[in-house]
Write an enzyme that holds these catalytic residues in place. Structure first.
Site, PDB file in Angstrom:
ATOM      1  N   GLY A  90      14.166  83.731  77.342  1.00  0.00           N
ATOM      2  CA  GLY A  90      15.560  83.591  76.940  1.00  0.00           C
ATOM      3  C   GLY A  90      16.108  84.991  76.752  1.00  0.00           C
ATOM      4  O   GLY A  90      15.885  85.843  77.607  1.00  0.00           O
ATOM      5  N   SER A 122       8.530  85.857  80.036  1.00  0.00           N
ATOM      6  CA  SER A 122       9.811  86.557  80.086  1.00  0.00           C
ATOM      7  C   SER A 122      10.102  87.302  78.766  1.00  0.00           C
ATOM      8  O   SER A 122       9.388  88.254  78.434  1.00  0.00           O
ATOM      9  CB  SER A 122      10.893  85.537  80.446  1.00  0.00           C
ATOM     10  OG  SER A 122      12.078  86.174  80.804  1.00  0.00           O
ATOM     11  N   ALA A 123      11.075  86.890  77.974  1.00  0.00           N
ATOM     12  CA  ALA A 123      11.355  87.565  76.692  1.00  0.00           C
ATOM     13  C   ALA A 123      10.112  87.557  75.804  1.00  0.00           C
ATOM     14  O   ALA A 123       9.839  88.543  75.104  1.00  0.00           O
ATOM     15  CB  ALA A 123      12.528  86.891  75.985  1.00  0.00           C
ATOM     16  N   HIS A 159      10.219  89.735  85.339  1.00  0.00           N
ATOM     17  CA  HIS A 159      11.182  89.458  86.421  1.00  0.00           C
ATOM     18  C   HIS A 159      11.432  90.731  87.235  1.00  0.00           C
ATOM     19  O   HIS A 159      12.568  90.983  87.646  1.00  0.00           O
ATOM     20  CB  HIS A 159      12.524  88.959  85.862  1.00  0.00           C
ATOM     21  CG  HIS A 159      12.453  87.679  85.088  1.00  0.00           C
ATOM     22  ND1 HIS A 159      12.383  86.448  85.679  1.00  0.00           N
ATOM     23  CD2 HIS A 159      12.461  87.450  83.756  1.00  0.00           C
ATOM     24  CE1 HIS A 159      12.345  85.502  84.741  1.00  0.00           C
ATOM     25  NE2 HIS A 159      12.386  86.085  83.572  1.00  0.00           N
ATOM     26  N   GLU A 194       7.880  87.860  89.499  1.00  0.00           N
ATOM     27  CA  GLU A 194       7.816  86.440  89.128  1.00  0.00           C
ATOM     28  C   GLU A 194       6.626  85.759  89.801  1.00  0.00           C
ATOM     29  O   GLU A 194       6.483  85.840  91.033  1.00  0.00           O
ATOM     30  CB  GLU A 194       9.130  85.750  89.515  1.00  0.00           C
ATOM     31  CG  GLU A 194      10.292  86.268  88.681  1.00  0.00           C
ATOM     32  CD  GLU A 194      11.643  85.696  89.086  1.00  0.00           C
ATOM     33  OE1 GLU A 194      11.732  85.033  90.150  1.00  0.00           O
ATOM     34  OE2 GLU A 194      12.620  85.926  88.337  1.00  0.00           O
TER      35      GLU A 194
END
Lengths: 235, 235
Positions: A90, A122-123, A159, A194
């Site tokens: 997020g 991700s985050a 990413h 990714e």
């Protein structure tokens, strides 16, 4: 013993939430009955409940129970007693702010160093590095610090995106941004494409997935490493 | 009377530094002999001297002298006595940190409100908004605040980029990021495409250049405005 998966993304193109990595996670979480989910990064500003429902649904496929950390009265105690921790993606600034607000930075760090399995996407992967200064996210809230969990002695760029040689856009490429980071910061940065993840088991930090990763060191030319490479010397 | 150009970019694809807007700047800076350049954003981490040399070279085409604010012993006094101010692009976090460090936020704001012409490009445009929370830049340093010059009652997103419908990348589009911003912030955001600028003259805020701009308001569908539109009611 540290046991961490630092994944570039939760989802790869054309596939379901965590689908590309679920078989790996079945093994990774083999000792855990319940996974403590930290929904603070709120992708698309969805609520903690909505986000936790997504994680619950995904992990029901491998018969794991998921509970959101926001469901507990005392989140520090929830971390202490967790079988395993999953921090979803997020916005990294929203995630970091909320972790500081609830005094969870030290609690998570201690639990993971003591062996609680940790999955970040991700985050949730950005915060595994020394700082969040190599996130791609928009700084939509102001956290009290950019310092992160420091579970590995470098920074992450999830990413990771290669420059598009056909682009006419004048905004900086990811590589240019990371080069600018090194104008002000000494630590290496791992650009994770990714579908890639790092599996940290105590001192070993192995690149997994099918793709190479890109390593950026201050004042050096970036280079690629192959899946299976060990980053235990990177700092 | 406020007189401000808020430009998406210094450079459009296939053209020289400020070339696309130089004719406009000749008129805009007609009352100024010398332009005070603020090189703090340091694109590519170049030095203040190197960056100022680029601005000097560009403005020599319209017979303007350029001096870097770093050349002055007292930057606050330099701002006070400037004929005109130009804040160049680069990294918005580096720029903002340096402005706070030198106590220039209030000094620039006061000068511009009192009529000193101000040109911003990219990072220099981001700081014209209420906050820098809609910058695209990597947070490579930690500024003491995300609050900016607040010369207009909204936020800017320079280098605005439309979603690429062919992309298989799972990172957030610009529109998604701005939507997330509105999960935590009330003010509108102006997405300025490269080649566009806002010309602020006291209460009028006119979109210039050949392209439409995209307006994002909390809980509303984004919409396009045509060149020549007045944004004086946007807040």
């Amino acid at each position: 013993m540290k046991n961490i998966i630092i994944a570039s993304t939760s989802t790869v193109h054309g596939s379901g939430y965590l689908e590309y990595i679920m078989k790996e996670l079945d093994t990774f979480f083999s000792t855990a009955q319940t996974i403590l989910f930290i929904p603070y990064a709120r992708p698309g500003s969805i609520s903690h409940d909505e986000y936790t429902a997504t994680a619950k649904k995904a992990f029901s496929q491998i018969n794991k129970t998921v509970r959101g950390v926001h469901e507990f009265e005392n989140p520090i105690e929830a971390i202490k007693h967790a079988d395993a921790i999953f921090v979803g993606g997020g916005n990294t600034f929203v995630l970091t702010s909320q972790l500081y607000k609830n005094n969870l930075i030290e609690a998570i760090r201690t639990a993971v160093i003591n062996g609680t399995p940790y999955l970040g996407t991700s985050a949730g992967s950005n915060i595994c590095g020394l700082t969040i200064r190599t996130t791609n996210d928009m700084p939509i809230v102001y956290p009290p610090s950019f310092n992160a969990l420091a579970l590995v002695p470098f920074n992450l760029n999830p990413h990771y995106l290669d420059p598009d040689s056909n682009s006419k856009h004048m905004g900086e490429t990811r590589e240019t941004r990371i080069k600018e980071f090194h104008g002000f910061n000494p630590q290496p940065v791992v650009g994770l494409r990714e579908g890639s993840w790092l599996h940290v088991q105590e001192d070993a930090i192995i690149l997994r997935g099918n793709l190479t990763a890109r390593i950026f060191k201050k004042d050096q030319k970036p280079y690629e490493i192959a899946p299976g490479s060990n980053l235990n010397d990177l700092k």
